[in-house]
Design a protein around this motif. Sequence first.
Motif, PDB file in Angstrom:
ATOM      1  N   UNK A 195     -34.241  44.573  26.151  1.00  0.00           N
ATOM      2  CA  UNK A 195     -34.628  43.355  26.880  1.00  0.00           C
ATOM      3  C   UNK A 195     -35.112  43.707  28.288  1.00  0.00           C
ATOM      4  N   UNK A 196     -34.457  44.663  28.925  1.00  0.00           N
ATOM      5  CA  UNK A 196     -34.858  45.058  30.280  1.00  0.00           C
ATOM      6  C   UNK A 196     -36.162  45.859  30.298  1.00  0.00           C
ATOM      7  N   UNK A 197     -36.450  46.556  29.198  1.00  0.00           N
ATOM      8  CA  UNK A 197     -37.672  47.376  29.123  1.00  0.00           C
ATOM      9  C   UNK A 197     -38.915  46.529  28.835  1.00  0.00           C
ATOM     10  N   UNK A 198     -38.777  45.492  28.017  1.00  0.00           N
ATOM     11  CA  UNK A 198     -39.932  44.651  27.657  1.00  0.00           C
ATOM     12  C   UNK A 198     -40.353  43.831  28.873  1.00  0.00           C
ATOM     13  N   UNK A 228     -36.874  37.562  32.150  1.00  0.00           N
ATOM     14  CA  UNK A 228     -37.183  36.323  32.860  1.00  0.00           C
ATOM     15  C   UNK A 228     -37.579  35.191  31.918  1.00  0.00           C
ATOM     16  N   UNK A 229     -37.821  35.500  30.658  1.00  0.00           N
ATOM     17  CA  UNK A 229     -38.293  34.487  29.705  1.00  0.00           C
ATOM     18  C   UNK A 229     -37.225  33.416  29.503  1.00  0.00           C
ATOM     19  N   UNK A 286     -39.540  29.889  25.683  1.00  0.00           N
ATOM     20  CA  UNK A 286     -40.598  30.899  25.665  1.00  0.00           C
ATOM     21  C   UNK A 286     -40.461  31.773  24.416  1.00  0.00           C
ATOM     22  N   UNK A 287     -41.546  31.942  23.693  1.00  0.00           N
ATOM     23  CA  UNK A 287     -41.494  32.767  22.476  1.00  0.00           C
ATOM     24  C   UNK A 287     -41.133  34.217  22.790  1.00  0.00           C
ATOM     25  N   UNK A 288     -41.464  34.690  23.993  1.00  0.00           N
ATOM     26  CA  UNK A 288     -41.101  36.055  24.379  1.00  0.00           C
ATOM     27  C   UNK A 288     -39.586  36.249  24.357  1.00  0.00           C
ATOM     28  N   UNK A 342     -38.307  38.998  21.739  1.00  0.00           N
ATOM     29  CA  UNK A 342     -37.654  40.199  22.280  1.00  0.00           C
ATOM     30  C   UNK A 342     -36.185  40.265  21.871  1.00  0.00           C
ATOM     31  N   UNK A 343     -35.513  39.118  21.818  1.00  0.00           N
ATOM     32  CA  UNK A 343     -34.120  39.110  21.378  1.00  0.00           C
ATOM     33  C   UNK A 343     -34.013  39.543  19.915  1.00  0.00           C
ATOM     34  N   UNK A 344     -34.870  39.013  19.071  1.00  0.00           N
ATOM     35  CA  UNK A 344     -34.851  39.389  17.650  1.00  0.00           C
ATOM     36  C   UNK A 344     -35.101  40.876  17.448  1.00  0.00           C
ATOM     37  N   UNK A 345     -36.122  41.394  18.104  1.00  0.00           N
ATOM     38  CA  UNK A 345     -36.440  42.820  17.977  1.00  0.00           C
ATOM     39  C   UNK A 345     -35.313  43.672  18.565  1.00  0.00           C
ATOM     40  N   UNK A 346     -34.749  43.226  19.690  1.00  0.00           N
ATOM     41  CA  UNK A 346     -33.671  44.011  20.315  1.00  0.00           C
ATOM     42  C   UNK A 346     -32.453  44.105  19.395  1.00  0.00           C
TER      43      UNK A 346
END
Length: 161
Positions: free
Chosen positions: A107-110, A115-116, A120-122, A126-130
Motif C-alpha cells: 500500500x505504501x509503495x503504490x 491517500x486513496x 476511490x477504486x485505487x 491496491x487493497x485487493x492486490x496487497x
Amino acid sequence: MANHAHAHHHASDGSAPLTRAALSATLHCLTGCAIGEVLGMILATWWGWGNLASIALAVVLAFFFGYSLTIGPVLRAGVPFRRALPIAFASDTASISVMEIVDNAFILIVPGAIEAGLSDSLFWWSLGVSLIIAFAFALPLNRWLIARGKGHAVVHAYHAH
C-alpha cells in the motif's frame, strides 16, 4: 490406468494434506487481515485520522480479528479463555505479522494508494492486490510452520473439521 496410479503416488507423500492445511490457515489469516484492514480504513476515514494512525488501527484490528477467528473454535472445544488466548497467539502471530508487513508495504509503495479514499477504486484495487501478495508470502510460512507442528497446527486439534 498407469497415469491414474501415478497421480495418486504424488499425494501419498503427505504434501497434499500439509498444503491443504497451509491453505486453510493462510485463508483464515487473510480473512482476519482483510476485515481489520477494511474496518480500520473505514473508521480512520470516518474519524479523520492520518495515514500513520490509519495503518496502526488497521494492523491492530487485523490481529484482533485474526485471533478472534481462532479463539472462537477453541472456546467451543471447551478450552478456557485464559488457555485459548495463548493458543491463538502461538497459532497466528507469525502469519498475521507477515501478512500485515507485506500488505502495508505494498500500500505504501503504490503511488497514491495510502491517500486513496473509500470511494476511490485505487483504494480497493491496491487493497485487493496487497492481500493477494500477502497471501503468497504467508502461505509458505504457514506450510513450514505446520510441518514442524507449529503455527496453525497448534489449534488444529481444537477445530471441528
